[in-house]
Scaffold this active site. Structure first.
Site, PDB file in Angstrom:
ATOM      1  N   SER A  90       0.828  -1.212   0.000  1.00  0.00           N
ATOM      2  CA  SER A  90       0.000   0.000   0.000  1.00  0.00           C
ATOM      3  C   SER A  90       0.862   1.262   0.000  1.00  0.00           C
ATOM      4  CB  SER A  90      -0.913   0.027   1.216  1.00  0.00           C
ATOM      5  OG  SER A  90      -1.549   1.291   1.280  1.00  0.00           O
ATOM      6  N   LYS A 112     -13.325  -5.238   3.477  1.00  0.00           N
ATOM      7  CA  LYS A 112     -14.274  -4.168   3.140  1.00  0.00           C
ATOM      8  C   LYS A 112     -15.727  -4.544   3.451  1.00  0.00           C
ATOM      9  CE  LYS A 112     -11.719  -1.577  -0.337  1.00  0.00           C
ATOM     10  NZ  LYS A 112     -11.790  -0.937  -1.657  1.00  0.00           N
ATOM     11  N   ASP A 126     -14.817   5.113  -2.175  1.00  0.00           N
ATOM     12  CA  ASP A 126     -14.361   4.649  -3.501  1.00  0.00           C
ATOM     13  C   ASP A 126     -15.228   5.230  -4.625  1.00  0.00           C
ATOM     14  OD1 ASP A 126     -12.222   3.059  -2.658  1.00  0.00           O
ATOM     15  OD2 ASP A 126     -13.501   1.314  -2.337  1.00  0.00           O
ATOM     16  N   GLY A 172     -16.515  -6.085  -6.360  1.00  0.00           N
ATOM     17  CA  GLY A 172     -16.638  -4.973  -5.421  1.00  0.00           C
ATOM     18  C   GLY A 172     -16.353  -3.617  -6.056  1.00  0.00           C
TER      19      GLY A 172
HETATM   20  P1  ATR Z   1     -12.849  -6.332  -6.887  1.00  0.00           P
HETATM   21  O1  ATR Z   1     -13.415  -6.307  -5.511  1.00  0.00           O
HETATM   22  O2  ATR Z   1     -11.469  -5.713  -7.005  1.00  0.00           O
HETATM   23  O3  ATR Z   1     -13.788  -5.800  -7.919  1.00  0.00           O
HETATM   24  P2  ATR Z   1     -13.563  -9.062  -7.361  1.00  0.00           P
HETATM   25  O4  ATR Z   1     -14.744  -8.896  -6.483  1.00  0.00           O
HETATM   26  O5  ATR Z   1     -12.763 -10.299  -7.276  1.00  0.00           O
HETATM   27  O6  ATR Z   1     -12.535  -7.870  -7.202  1.00  0.00           O
HETATM   28  O7  ATR Z   1     -14.085  -8.878  -8.873  1.00  0.00           O
HETATM   29  C1  ATR Z   1     -13.281  -8.995  -9.972  1.00  0.00           C
HETATM   30  C2  ATR Z   1     -14.149  -8.916 -11.251  1.00  0.00           C
HETATM   31  O8  ATR Z   1     -13.281  -9.118 -12.352  1.00  0.00           O
HETATM   32  C3  ATR Z   1     -15.200 -10.002 -11.315  1.00  0.00           C
HETATM   33  O9  ATR Z   1     -16.322  -9.475 -11.960  1.00  0.00           O
HETATM   34  C4  ATR Z   1     -14.525 -11.072 -12.145  1.00  0.00           C
HETATM   35  O10 ATR Z   1     -15.406 -11.872 -12.904  1.00  0.00           O
HETATM   36  P3  ATR Z   1     -16.273 -13.089 -12.251  1.00  0.00           P
HETATM   37  O11 ATR Z   1     -17.446 -12.432 -11.598  1.00  0.00           O
HETATM   38  O12 ATR Z   1     -16.624 -13.949 -13.379  1.00  0.00           O
HETATM   39  O13 ATR Z   1     -15.351 -13.741 -11.267  1.00  0.00           O
HETATM   40  C5  ATR Z   1     -13.689 -10.248 -13.087  1.00  0.00           C
HETATM   41  N1  ATR Z   1     -12.494 -10.991 -13.519  1.00  0.00           N
HETATM   42  C6  ATR Z   1     -11.374 -11.190 -12.808  1.00  0.00           C
HETATM   43  N2  ATR Z   1     -10.488 -11.923 -13.518  1.00  0.00           N
HETATM   44  C7  ATR Z   1     -11.076 -12.212 -14.705  1.00  0.00           C
HETATM   45  C8  ATR Z   1     -10.668 -12.913 -15.887  1.00  0.00           C
HETATM   46  N3  ATR Z   1      -9.480 -13.488 -15.977  1.00  0.00           N
HETATM   47  N4  ATR Z   1     -11.530 -12.985 -16.915  1.00  0.00           N
HETATM   48  C9  ATR Z   1     -12.742 -12.399 -16.840  1.00  0.00           C
HETATM   49  N5  ATR Z   1     -13.188 -11.706 -15.754  1.00  0.00           N
HETATM   50  C10 ATR Z   1     -12.364 -11.609 -14.710  1.00  0.00           C
END
Ligand code: ATR
Length: 278
Positions: A13, A64, A100, A128
């Protein structure tokens, strides 16, 4: 003031550097300490030193959502987004906020000059970060939101949450290109393209149309491949660093009641990231 950050991990961070630069500029006597807290020990640690003595703190992954049930009250921003990233302590009462969404909105509007009113957006991802960004856009009066996500059911869930403020729908991957073509704003909230996997795109290159304003929440690297491709096509672009600065600035304003020095925080963050990547 004693302020801090809890998360796991927190070693990467750069919030302490941003906050300390701001304190110096504002003439504040304050500390900001990052403490690693595991998921298992959150409910214990939050009631003990040093966290119990803090006047306010930030909350990051993975707490969170989990921290919400451990606070005395939740601001509307945290309730509607369903996550807390900032805790304000007033008269020993801990109140959870989410900065955010506001951080993203301030960054988008100030750096691109657009207003969200009347825009039609496609949001890539439904996690999120997508929820924070989509909720603020919906509440600020964006005309339409389409959620495009690998897991369709999660896109449907988010769209249904947004339905009370605006027109929101889940979009299937098959309809992705056509839906994006009809939008004015395209936002990547997924982690695709983040360091070290910098050679990946969240959607096929042909789905990036020159009329779109293209925004990426990723700030490491500062310019993702997605933003590079968009710039090559002539799209106006919006970088992820601004959201990080503005969410921190808004948290600082909630703690101190004073205006945060956004530019000072911005340059402290950029400097810290350069050091981190070398
Ligand atoms: P954050 O809180 O940072 O948003 P998260 O809740 O893990 O992290 O969400 C990540 C998002 O990116 C999700 O919508 C995820 O898709 P899924 O709902 O199908 O899991 C998407 N995401 C992450 N890696 C991915 C990948 N390699 N291909 C497609 N979508 C991806």
């Amino acid at each position: 003031m004693r302020l801090g950050l809890i998360g796991d991990p927190v070693g990467h961070s750069r919030s302490p550097q941003m906050m300390h630069a701001a304190f110096a500029h504002m003439g504040l006597t304050a500390s900001y300490e990052a403490i690693a807290v595991s998921k298992e020990s959150l409910s214990q640690d939050i009631r003990q030193d040093p966290i119990v003595g803090w006047d306010g703190f930030n909350v990051t992954i993975p707490h969170k959502v989990g921290v919400m049930g451990l606070l005395d009250d939740l601001d509307e921003s945290a309730r509607t987004i369903g996550a807390v990233n900032t805790v304000v302590v007033r008269d020993r009462t801990r109140i959870g906020y989410n900065t955010d969404g506001v951080g993203y909105l301030r960054s988008l509007e100030q750096e691109t000059g657009i207003t969200v009113n009347g825009q039609s957006v496609v949001i890539l991802g439904a996690g999120g970060a997508a929820r924070a960004v989509a909720t603020i856009l919906a509440k600020e009066g964006i005309a339409q939101i389409q959620i495009l996500n690998r897991t369709y059911s999660k896109a449907e869930e988010l769209a249904s949450h947004l339905g009370r403020w605006t027109t929101a729908n889940a979009c299937s991957l098959e309809d992705g290109k056509e839906t994006i073509c009809q939008a004015s704003l395209l936002i990547n909230t997924t982690s695709i393209g983040m360091y070290p996997n910098v050679d990946r795109l969240p959607i096929p290159e042909e789905w990036i149309f020159p009329h779109l304003l293209v925004s990426d929440l990723i700030y490491n690297p500062k310019e993702t491949l997605f933003i590079q491709k968009a710039r090559q096509k002539g799209c106006p672009v919006h970088y992820g660093l601004g959201m990080l600065v503005h969410q921190a600035a808004h948290a600082l304003e909630l703690w101190t009641g004073q205006k945060a020095p956004v530019e000072v925080m911005w340059s402290a963050l950029e400097k810290a990231l350069i050091v981190q990547n070398t």
